[in-house]
Design a protein around this motif. Structure first.
Motif, mmCIF file in Angstrom:
data_model
loop_
_atom_site.group_PDB
_atom_site.id
_atom_site.type_symbol
_atom_site.label_atom_id
_atom_site.label_comp_id
_atom_site.label_asym_id
_atom_site.label_seq_id
_atom_site.Cartn_x
_atom_site.Cartn_y
_atom_site.Cartn_z
ATOM 1 N N GLU A 213 0.703 -1.167 0.170
ATOM 2 C CA GLU A 213 -0.036 0.092 -0.025
ATOM 3 C C GLU A 213 1.039 1.161 0.007
ATOM 4 O O GLU A 213 0.677 2.165 -0.679
ATOM 5 N N SER A 214 1.713 1.282 0.979
ATOM 6 C CA SER A 214 2.719 2.623 1.166
ATOM 7 C C SER A 214 3.493 2.857 -0.484
ATOM 8 O O SER A 214 3.606 3.717 -0.742
ATOM 9 N N LEU A 215 3.694 1.505 -0.966
ATOM 10 C CA LEU A 215 4.651 1.767 -1.942
ATOM 11 C C LEU A 215 3.785 2.262 -3.137
ATOM 12 O O LEU A 215 4.500 3.146 -3.776
ATOM 13 N N VAL A 216 2.647 1.707 -3.304
ATOM 14 C CA VAL A 216 1.888 2.154 -4.446
ATOM 15 C C VAL A 216 1.429 3.820 -4.214
ATOM 16 O O VAL A 216 1.622 4.687 -5.036
ATOM 17 N N GLU A 217 1.288 4.135 -2.771
ATOM 18 C CA GLU A 217 1.084 5.542 -2.500
ATOM 19 C C GLU A 217 2.077 6.300 -2.844
ATOM 20 O O GLU A 217 1.985 7.404 -3.694
ATOM 21 N N ARG A 218 3.405 5.964 -2.604
ATOM 22 C CA ARG A 218 4.408 6.603 -3.004
ATOM 23 C C ARG A 218 4.679 6.857 -4.514
ATOM 24 O O ARG A 218 5.107 7.846 -5.030
ATOM 25 N N LEU A 219 4.735 5.659 -5.097
ATOM 26 C CA LEU A 219 4.717 5.629 -6.527
ATOM 27 C C LEU A 219 3.861 6.710 -7.354
ATOM 28 O O LEU A 219 3.968 7.792 -8.045
ATOM 29 N N ARG A 220 2.521 6.613 -6.894
ATOM 30 C CA ARG A 220 1.345 7.711 -7.135
ATOM 31 C C ARG A 220 1.658 9.112 -7.095
ATOM 32 O O ARG A 220 1.806 9.916 -7.985
ATOM 33 N N TYR A 221 2.411 9.463 -6.020
ATOM 34 C CA TYR A 221 2.794 10.742 -5.929
ATOM 35 C C TYR A 221 3.995 11.195 -6.787
ATOM 36 O O TYR A 221 4.186 12.360 -7.160
ATOM 37 N N SER A 222 4.979 10.116 -6.826
ATOM 38 C CA SER A 222 6.072 10.715 -7.482
ATOM 39 C C SER A 222 5.736 10.478 -8.972
ATOM 40 O O SER A 222 6.539 11.166 -9.781
#
Lengths: 224, 239, 76
Positions: A213-222
């Protein structure tokens, strides 16, 4: 992955064994009757819930110390599963108290502490969902995890002394846990093992999910 | 944490005469701010007065009942009052970039925490000391006991220790007004129990020895959480 | 699939009070409580597994969207 399946499988087998023991093997308690068999579910879940909160505080300290996201994901996953187990512990405890004591709830030190424990870690989960994602939320969670854990023995002491001042209202046949017979101890240990393996399995699954979840979250923002 | 001479920005802390100077400076800032804006003590005072009046109607404390319910009413009022004070502790720093100013202070974060915590403690305590005689008059109780003041001080300090940390967290969350009590109440349960029981003992005319364990419990809570909160405050504020 | 699952769980939950209500708390008639304990426990674990599965599905959908948008931005 195979390790996980083994864990889930052994937990399932242990659960089957536990059910068999509970219904077909253990002797019926003389004082408490059939309802005493709730014990093999209730007490292991209580112990596992407490184990979960130990994992939360370890993960919290680990996060503040090493700044490792893995530790934070571990703490979060353990808190969520800990709340699940505490909820079940409270419900099964009530279902045990009703036939034995004649009341659903009594403010004994253990029950009071369990309820406050539930509130503390529910607050932890709410903090995590309302706080900003990422490092800030993780730091808040870690501080709450530490404060909450340290608070538990103080709550227990206060609840115990409070009970001295306000003696328990008269309740049904007094359930003195008393001594357990050999067969009961074995069934209890099987229950403890079954729920601990189930906890370990759920923890690993939730941990991985949280990391993703946190990986996807970070990917989305980057990316955006 | 306070003596970081390698950083030129922190040189100030090496020149200050002592570690308590920054604490007092922050405390004084809050007192000064309060004396000009009057956003804390007055509203909380009126609010806790209202709580006591409302309680009077919902439970109708007849003389026979008063000693049984008064400690509870008093501590519900004080807990709610404390709650409001804690809400203000850091939300007032969010206006006009106060928090950035605090974070740029060249002093350790533990000292910032202690300054803010003592300010909160001070304001809530002022409200409570004003409310005690009012409460005594309304419920016709002998509240001019030194024991009661000690209980109030210990409990309020306990509220301020964990409360200041939670206040600093809650201002950066969604639904902050509702999140703060949800974080604060479960942790403060031992203090609320201890304060209520000790007050009950005082009203019953017990000697100090009979309720000293409640005072010890509160003192223990205060010491444990002031240390933990001061040590972890660096993580709460962040960079 | 998931709707049917939810309906089943809801029915079981609705049935629990009926089960409890029919119980007499005298003698050895504690069996409904024992069943309620198992029912509640299994439903909770079942529900939690369901919750995790749904989260996983959400995550997968999000990853697909992300991949698509990355491919699009690389295509232009």
């Amino acid at each position: 992955m195979t390790g996980r399946l083994t864990l889930l499988g052994s937990s399932g087998v242990l659960m089957m064994l536990l059910l068999t023991l509970i219904f077909l093997w253990v002797p019926t308690d003389i004082v408490l009757g059939i309802s005493q068999r709730i014990f093999y579910f209730h007490v292991p879940m209580a112990l596992v819930a407490f184990l979960a909160f130990v994992v939360v505080v370890v993960g919290s300290i680990g996060y503040l110390w090493k700044k490792s996201e893995r530790m934070d994901a571990l703490a979060y996953a353990a808190a969520e599963i800990g709340v699940l187990f505490t909820t079940l512990m409270l419900i099964t405890g009530m279902l045990w108290a009703k036939p034995v004591w004649g009341v659903w709830w009594t403010w004994s030190p253990q029950l009071t502490t369990s309820l406050i424990l539930w509130f503390i870690y529910t607050a932890y989960l709410m903090l995590r969902s309302y706080a900003p994602q990422g490092d800030q939320g993780a730091r808040y969670g870690a501080v709450m995890g530490i404060i909450g854990f340290v608070d538990v023995p103080i709550v227990y002491m206060a609840a115990k002394w409070w009970r001295d001042v306000h003696p328990e209202a008269v309740v049904g046949p007094l359930a003195d846990e008393g001594s357990l017979e050999g067969k009961m101890v074995i069934a209890f240990l099987v229950g403890l093992l079954a729920f601990t393996t189930l906890f370990a399995y759920l923890l690993m699954e939730r941990y991985t999910l949280r990391r993703q979840e946190s990986l996807v979250e970070r990917l989305r923002y980057s990316h955006v | 944490m306070t003596e970081q001479t390698d950083n030129p920005l922190r040189a100030y802390s090496t020149r200050t005469p002592s570690w308590w100077a920054p604490i007092l400076a922050i405390l004084w800032k809050d007192v000064l701010l309060e004396s000009r804006t009057r956003e804390m003590v007055m509203p909380i005072l009126v609010f806790s007065f209202l709580v006591i009046v409302v309680f009077n109607f919902v439970i109708d404390p007849k003389p026979a009942l008063v000693t049984a319910v008064a400690p509870g009413v008093l501590w519900v009022a004080f807990t709610f009052a404390g709650m409001l004070g804690l809400n203000r502790t850091f939300s007032m720093e969010m206006e006009h970039g106060g928090i950035e100013g605090l974070m740029m202070c060249p002093v350790g974060r533990d000292l910032i925490y202690l300054g803010k915590m003592l300010g909160t403690f001070f304001f809530i305590l002022v409200v409570e000391l004003i409310m005690l005689p009012v409460f005594a008059a309304i419920f016709n109780l002998p509240l001019f006991e030194p024991g009661l003041w000690l209980i109030t001080a210990l409990a309020t300090f306990g509220f301020a220790t964990v409360g200041a940390t939670f206040s600093a967290m809650a201002v950066n969350t969604r639904a902050r007004e509702i999140l703060l009590p949800i974080l604060f109440f479960p942790i403060a349960v031992p203090v609320i129990i201890a304060a209520t029981e000790a007050t009950r003992a005082v009203l019953a005319g017990d000697s100090l020895g009979d309720y000293s364990r409640w005072l010890q419990l509160m003192a223990g809570f205060d010491v444990i959480f002031v240390v933990i909160a001061a040590l972890t405050f660096d993580f709460v504020l962040g960079e | 699939m998931s709707k049917r699952l939810a309906a089943l769980v809801a029915t079981l939950i609705l049935l629990t009070p009926a089960m409890l209500g029919s119980s007499h708390t005298e003698g050895e008639d504690y069996l409904p409580f024992l069943f309620a304990v198992f029912a509640v426990t299994w439903m909770a674990f079942f529900g939690y597994a369901f919750f995790m599965t749904r989260k996983q599905a959400d995550l997968k959908r999000e990853i697909d969207i992300l991949r698509q948008s990355i491919e699009e931005s690389e295509g232009t």
